[in-house]
Design a protein around this motif. Structure first.
Motif, PDB file in Angstrom:
ATOM      1  N   MET A 403       0.833  -1.197   0.000  1.00  0.00           N
ATOM      2  CA  MET A 403       0.000   0.000   0.000  1.00  0.00           C
ATOM      3  C   MET A 403       0.871   1.252   0.000  1.00  0.00           C
ATOM      4  SD  MET A 403      -3.165   1.032   0.027  1.00  0.00           S
ATOM      5  CE  MET A 403      -2.853   2.593  -0.760  1.00  0.00           C
ATOM      6  N   ARG A 407       1.093   2.970  -3.871  1.00  0.00           N
ATOM      7  CA  ARG A 407       0.232   4.139  -3.927  1.00  0.00           C
ATOM      8  C   ARG A 407       0.851   5.178  -4.858  1.00  0.00           C
ATOM      9  NH1 ARG A 407      -0.346   8.966  -2.241  1.00  0.00           N
ATOM     10  NH2 ARG A 407       1.772   9.000  -1.445  1.00  0.00           N
ATOM     11  N   LEU A 410      -4.387   2.519  -6.842  1.00  0.00           N
ATOM     12  CA  LEU A 410      -5.388   1.999  -5.912  1.00  0.00           C
ATOM     13  C   LEU A 410      -6.771   2.046  -6.548  1.00  0.00           C
ATOM     14  CD1 LEU A 410      -5.798   1.112  -2.871  1.00  0.00           C
ATOM     15  CD2 LEU A 410      -6.313   3.519  -2.422  1.00  0.00           C
ATOM     16  N   ARG A 412     -11.025   1.310  -5.637  1.00  0.00           N
ATOM     17  CA  ARG A 412     -12.058   0.920  -4.673  1.00  0.00           C
ATOM     18  C   ARG A 412     -12.951  -0.123  -5.329  1.00  0.00           C
ATOM     19  NH1 ARG A 412     -17.321   3.506  -4.998  1.00  0.00           N
ATOM     20  NH2 ARG A 412     -17.418   4.978  -6.744  1.00  0.00           N
ATOM     21  N   TRP A 451     -10.480  -2.691  -1.073  1.00  0.00           N
ATOM     22  CA  TRP A 451      -9.742  -1.979  -2.104  1.00  0.00           C
ATOM     23  C   TRP A 451      -8.731  -2.932  -2.730  1.00  0.00           C
ATOM     24  CZ3 TRP A 451     -10.282   3.621  -2.390  1.00  0.00           C
ATOM     25  CH2 TRP A 451     -11.124   4.152  -1.410  1.00  0.00           C
ATOM     26  N   VAL A 477      -5.639   1.775   3.621  1.00  0.00           N
ATOM     27  CA  VAL A 477      -5.760   2.927   2.729  1.00  0.00           C
ATOM     28  C   VAL A 477      -5.629   4.230   3.512  1.00  0.00           C
ATOM     29  CG1 VAL A 477      -7.294   4.095   1.102  1.00  0.00           C
ATOM     30  CG2 VAL A 477      -7.192   1.589   1.141  1.00  0.00           C
TER      31      VAL A 477
END
Length: 597
Positions: A403, A407, A410, A412, A451, A477
């Protein structure tokens, strides 16, 4: 009425049969005529105009290869069908060099990988579809795409040269001869077809200077990228905190540049070492830097048992952890002396696994040399990796490192009819590529709970496809968002380009406390050039926070601007965000070992 009047090649119409003229009439630029190619294969097989030998067919991509493979297999002719593609493992590619049994015709269906990378000495006939796939990068969307295009002149010449390497051969190009003069001279150079963040980051370390100077240097090169592509790379590096807001190099940017992989993979490795889970992270990085260990085959029939990626996906909902599981089981079988049979049974590539083993050892050795002191390197071979248990502390820490490293890549997840729907922060809908462990994943929680973090993406035709991905939950997240703003009174939360309703609770203080401690500790660790200085208790807090139940994010929606750009004044002071300062490098007297990170 002369239908050829004024057209190129019109004077030669009387020289050809009606069937040939019809084929020319039906020709369409950048379209593969599979039916015509199939007929040509059968013609060469039966008439042998240049004697006995293999047939090499150039096709643009995996879909065209699969379609022609199925058609030829259904013909029941004695063909030995072999596919060549970048997704194929080295072992599968080696099969193209083997001579077929007597009475069997070898037919190789290949992308442009066979233009220059391999020489198959028994090829006598070449069929060039005249079409290729070319990777290009769109700085406006941040997606790479594989575009179907006519071959360049250099492609056509290379393909023709594959015929009759050891004796007389025959090459057929399936496009009108007058088109050759209008073809591009060469394919697009890689510097113009890829994102530029790794090049820009290295240029910042080596050359220094402002972003405008870096852009001027790159755009004045022989294969000059567009200024927009350089600007997109700078923007991405800023979002990764490798560059400051003003575009200067940070400590984490300098450290990422020292590791010879893509910046997001390098950042993932650096966070993984801080969280003391470097071995499985090194395994993931090794496969992302080469290719996965799973063999891809055409025309495999149904099987009563799971094998390949299906066998190793132990409810991880992660392509990355599935690769770690395959690697760990392979190393176990190596110790038992049955690695070869295990790879055959599970459709794994021994060569890719051997390469990964070498790279895992190198990554881990690099980190240990820079001070890494995790329990996983206290004894044994640096290349040995244990399986990661689902929902364990190590599982949580590894996903946390993904993560933080991958990033802003990402998505959802929103519950769909048969599988979850995936959305980016600009509301574009994307989907996992069909070979992903998450291709059919269905969301089980509330919207905003689940996610997917990913390391790469590709536009394939009309679809934006996410490559290797891993499931994470809302605590991951929120913890690793670049900026977070919470309004407890109104029950609202903003993080990066997202806005949602939320329920106040103890998690808010835990989140803000961790965010206040984590990135400054990362900065101090990198500045000290001592990777064991990251507090282990802080890593434990990260694991505990990420393993809690998902934090409710109701009425989740995307915003036009990231929250750190949308607020000002007093609201800016309420923002949870760490501004990475400029890193000026090391003092001259510091040691060579310290300069490695």
């Amino acid at each position: 009425y002369n239908t050829t009047q004024g057209r190129e090649g019109g004077r030669r119409c009387d020289l050809y049969s009606e069937k040939t003229l019809k084929a020319c009439l039906l020709w369409r630029e950048s379209v593969v005529n599979s039916e015509l190619i199939e007929k040509l294969v059968h013609h060469f097989h039966r008439t042998l105009p240049r004697g006995d030998g293999a047939i090499l067919v150039f096709l643009p991509g995996w879909g065209d290869i699969t379609r022609l493979y199925v058609r030829l297999r259904q013909s029941k002719e004695p063909f030995k069908l072999i596919t060549l593609h970048s997704l194929m493992t080295p072992e599968q590619q080696h099969e193209a060099f083997e001579r077929p049994p007597r009475g069997v015709r070898k037919v190789v269906l290949s992308t442009n990988i066979a233009e220059s990378s391999v020489t198959i000495d028994d090829v006598v006939y070449v069929i060039d579809s005249g079409v290729r796939k070319e990777r290009s990068f769109d700085p406006d969307t941040g997606f790479s795409s594989l575009d179907t295009k006519m071959v360049a002149k250099a492609n056509a010449i290379q393909r023709r040269g594959r015929a009759g390497r050891c004796r007389e051969g025959l090459a057929v190009h399936l496009f009108p001869s007058y088109k050759f003069a209008a073809l591009e001279a060469y394919p697009l150079p890689q510097m113009l077809s890829s994102s530029m963040e790794e090049v820009v980051l290295q240029a910042k370390v080596i050359h220094g200077g402002s972003n405008s100077e870096i852009s001027a240097m790159l755009t004045s090169s022989m294969a000059a990228p567009r200024p927009k592509t350089v600007d997109a790379a700078v923007a991405l590096l800023k979002s990764m905190n490798c560059l400051t807001r003003s575009g200067e190099l940070t400590a984490i940017g300098r450290a990422c540049a020292a590791i010879p992989v893509q910046p997001n993979v390098a950042k993932f490795l650096l966070v993984a070492e801080a969280l003391r889970c470097i071995k499985p992270a090194a395994c993931v990085a090794a496969f992302l830097s080469t290719k996965g260990p799973f063999q891809q085959t055409v025309g495999a029939g149904p099987s009563s048992r799971a094998f390949g990626k299906d066998h190793f996906n132990k409810a991880y909902f992660s392509d990355h952890l599935t690769m770690v599981q395959a690697y760990a089981e392979w190393r176990r079988e190596v110790s038992r002396g049955r690695a070869g049979s295990f790879c055959d049974e599970q459709a794994l590539s021994p060569e890719m696994l051997d390469m990964a083993y070498m790279m895992v050892g190198q990554f881990v050795d690099f980190m240990v040399g820079a001070g890494y002191d995790g329990q996983d390197v206290q004894q044994g071979d640096y290349g040995e990796v244990d399986p990661v248990r689902v929902a364990s502390k190590e599982d949580a820490l590894l996903r946390a490192a993904m993560m933080a490293g991958f990033r802003p890549n990402l998505c959802r997840l929103v519950r769909g009819q048969r599988a979850a729907r995936w959305f980016l922060d600009d509301d574009r809908e994307v989907s996992p590529f069909q070979g992903s462990s998450n291709a059919n994943y269905q969301a089980h929680g509330r919207d905003g709970d689940e996610w997917m973090v990913y390391n790469d993406s590709m536009k394939m035709g009309r679809y934006n496809s996410i490559m290797d991905s891993s499931l994470v939950f809302s605590p991951f997240v929120l913890l690793f968002a670049n900026a977070v703003l919470i309004d407890i009174r109104r029950g609202e939360i903003w993080f990066d380009r997202w806005h949602a309703r939320m329920d106040p609770g103890p998690w808010i203080n835990e989140l803000l406390g961790l965010r206040k401690d984590f990135m400054p500790a990362m900065h101090d660790t990198l500045k000290s050039r001592n990777l064991c200085s990251f507090p282990e208790k802080l890593a434990d807090r990260v694991a505990d926070f990420c393993r809690q139940r998902p934090i409710w994010l109701g009425e989740l929606e995307s915003s036009a601007l990231p929250i750190d750009e949308a607020v000002s004044g007093t609201a800016l002071r309420q923002l949870s965000m760490f501004e990475w300062p400029e890193d000026l490098g090391q003092e001259p007297e510091e040691s060579d070992q310290e300069q490695s990170i």
